[in-house]
Write a protein that holds these residues in place. Structure first.
Motif, mmCIF file in Angstrom:
data_model
loop_
_atom_site.group_PDB
_atom_site.id
_atom_site.type_symbol
_atom_site.label_atom_id
_atom_site.label_comp_id
_atom_site.label_asym_id
_atom_site.label_seq_id
_atom_site.Cartn_x
_atom_site.Cartn_y
_atom_site.Cartn_z
ATOM 1 N N ARG A 1 0.823 -1.217 0.000
ATOM 2 C CA ARG A 1 0.000 0.000 0.000
ATOM 3 C C ARG A 1 0.859 1.271 0.000
ATOM 4 N NH1 ARG A 1 -2.949 -3.500 3.501
ATOM 5 N NH2 ARG A 1 -5.045 -3.910 2.713
ATOM 6 N N ASP A 2 2.174 1.094 0.088
ATOM 7 C CA ASP A 2 3.098 2.235 0.113
ATOM 8 C C ASP A 2 3.415 2.699 -1.309
ATOM 9 O OD1 ASP A 2 3.197 2.066 2.853
ATOM 10 O OD2 ASP A 2 5.184 1.113 2.926
ATOM 11 N N PRO A 3 3.778 3.978 -1.432
ATOM 12 C CA PRO A 3 4.159 4.491 -2.761
ATOM 13 C C PRO A 3 5.341 3.709 -3.334
ATOM 14 C CG PRO A 3 3.877 6.293 -1.199
ATOM 15 C CD PRO A 3 3.825 5.016 -0.409
ATOM 16 N N ALA A 4 5.247 3.441 -4.635
ATOM 17 C CA ALA A 4 6.307 2.696 -5.315
ATOM 18 C C ALA A 4 6.846 3.455 -6.522
ATOM 19 C CB ALA A 4 5.785 1.334 -5.757
ATOM 20 N N MET A 5 5.957 4.228 -7.170
ATOM 21 C CA MET A 5 6.324 4.871 -8.429
ATOM 22 C C MET A 5 5.394 6.069 -8.619
ATOM 23 S SD MET A 5 6.362 2.958 -12.138
ATOM 24 C CE MET A 5 4.621 3.137 -12.515
ATOM 25 N N GLY A 6 5.871 7.253 -8.297
ATOM 26 C CA GLY A 6 4.996 8.425 -8.379
ATOM 27 C C GLY A 6 3.813 8.241 -7.451
ATOM 28 N N ASP A 7 2.613 8.385 -8.012
ATOM 29 C CA ASP A 7 1.413 8.200 -7.183
ATOM 30 C C ASP A 7 0.913 6.749 -7.205
ATOM 31 O OD1 ASP A 7 0.515 8.291 -9.811
ATOM 32 O OD2 ASP A 7 -1.262 9.491 -9.350
ATOM 33 N N TRP A 8 1.683 5.855 -7.770
ATOM 34 C CA TRP A 8 1.339 4.434 -7.792
ATOM 35 C C TRP A 8 1.880 3.753 -6.550
ATOM 36 C CZ3 TRP A 8 1.409 1.403 -12.943
ATOM 37 C CH2 TRP A 8 0.752 2.133 -13.935
ATOM 38 N N LYS A 9 1.060 2.932 -5.947
ATOM 39 C CA LYS A 9 1.474 2.109 -4.813
ATOM 40 C C LYS A 9 1.989 0.771 -5.357
ATOM 41 C CE LYS A 9 -1.891 4.176 -1.656
ATOM 42 N NZ LYS A 9 -1.614 5.474 -2.154
ATOM 43 N N GLY A 10 2.621 0.004 -4.519
ATOM 44 C CA GLY A 10 3.120 -1.299 -4.950
ATOM 45 C C GLY A 10 2.034 -2.174 -5.543
ATOM 46 N N LYS A 11 0.859 -2.163 -4.925
ATOM 47 C CA LYS A 11 -0.257 -2.967 -5.426
ATOM 48 C C LYS A 11 -0.684 -2.504 -6.813
ATOM 49 C CE LYS A 11 -4.061 -0.245 -3.677
ATOM 50 N NZ LYS A 11 -4.616 -0.052 -5.012
ATOM 51 N N ASP A 12 -0.526 -1.214 -7.091
ATOM 52 C CA ASP A 12 -0.884 -0.693 -8.407
ATOM 53 C C ASP A 12 0.077 -1.200 -9.476
ATOM 54 O OD1 ASP A 12 -2.901 0.823 -7.149
ATOM 55 O OD2 ASP A 12 -1.551 2.531 -6.877
ATOM 56 N N VAL A 13 1.345 -1.333 -9.105
ATOM 57 C CA VAL A 13 2.331 -1.881 -10.041
ATOM 58 C C VAL A 13 1.982 -3.332 -10.351
ATOM 59 C CG1 VAL A 13 4.770 -2.427 -10.407
ATOM 60 C CG2 VAL A 13 4.135 -0.269 -9.297
ATOM 61 N N LEU A 14 1.569 -4.093 -9.345
ATOM 62 C CA LEU A 14 1.174 -5.488 -9.586
ATOM 63 C C LEU A 14 -0.055 -5.569 -10.491
ATOM 64 C CD1 LEU A 14 1.594 -7.446 -6.234
ATOM 65 C CD2 LEU A 14 3.023 -7.487 -8.281
ATOM 66 N N ALA A 15 -1.045 -4.732 -10.245
ATOM 67 C CA ALA A 15 -2.245 -4.719 -11.094
ATOM 68 C C ALA A 15 -1.869 -4.359 -12.531
ATOM 69 C CB ALA A 15 -3.279 -3.731 -10.544
ATOM 70 N N HIS A 16 -0.958 -3.416 -12.680
ATOM 71 C CA HIS A 16 -0.461 -2.975 -13.980
ATOM 72 C C HIS A 16 0.218 -4.144 -14.704
ATOM 73 C CE1 HIS A 16 2.129 -0.468 -16.634
ATOM 74 N NE2 HIS A 16 3.142 -1.161 -16.157
#
Length: 160
Positions: free
Chosen positions: A30-45
């Motif tokens: 749930r932490d920021p990973a890339m700009g306004d993307w969180k780690g979970k967002d990178v996985l969904a991507h």
């Protein structure tokens, strides 16, 4: 490169990234990973890009365009923005499952492909004289490499 080497390359890249992701807690995803993307967002991507390859494979093998590549909404940035906004509320455990299940769908879609279908640069006009294997590599192992640096900090201080 042949089909078996392609599968090894893709599977090795996935396994390495999956092992990294296993060391990241749901809280850290749930932490920021890339700009306004969180780690979970990178996985969904990444899961969406696995399914992109499946869509491309299925469309080409059915003799149709997988999607309208001339539509301005169907650019890499357009896809990425849509996927990000559509998955903002996904829980980390959901994105973990999506990442792994979408990869299994991709392997199943690759399995029946021939070397000519994978590596023939002129096999699929929709790909503009690029081999299908290139799309698969960009949607998987090369993509994993690009996002490893975004996810690795989230695994720091995690039990090994």
């Amino acid at each position: 490169m042949d089909k078996e080497e392609l599968l090894r390359t893709i599977s090795t890249g996935h396994r390495e990234l999956a092992q990294l992701v296993e060391r990241i807690s749901d809280d850290r995803l749930r932490d920021p990973a890339m700009g306004d993307w969180k780690g979970k967002d990178v996985l969904a991507h990444l899961a969406w890009w696995h399914d992109h390859s499946v869509l491309v494979i299925e469309g080409l093998r059915a003799g149709r365009q997988p999607y309208d590549g001339t539509d301005p909404a169907n650019t890499t940035d357009g896809f990425n923005e849509r996927v990000h906004s559509e998955h903002l509320d996904d829980r980390p455990e959901v994105t973990r499952v999506a990442f792994n299940q979408s990869f299994e769908r991709l392997l199943a879609a690759i399995k029946p492909l021939t070397n000519d279908e994978l590596f023939g640069a002129d096999r699929w006009p929709w790909l503009s004289e690029e081999a299908l294997a290139e799309t698969l590599l960009w949607d998987t192992s090369r993509h994993y490499e690009a996002h490893h640096e975004h996810l690795a900090p989230l695994a720091q201080n995690a039990p090994t």
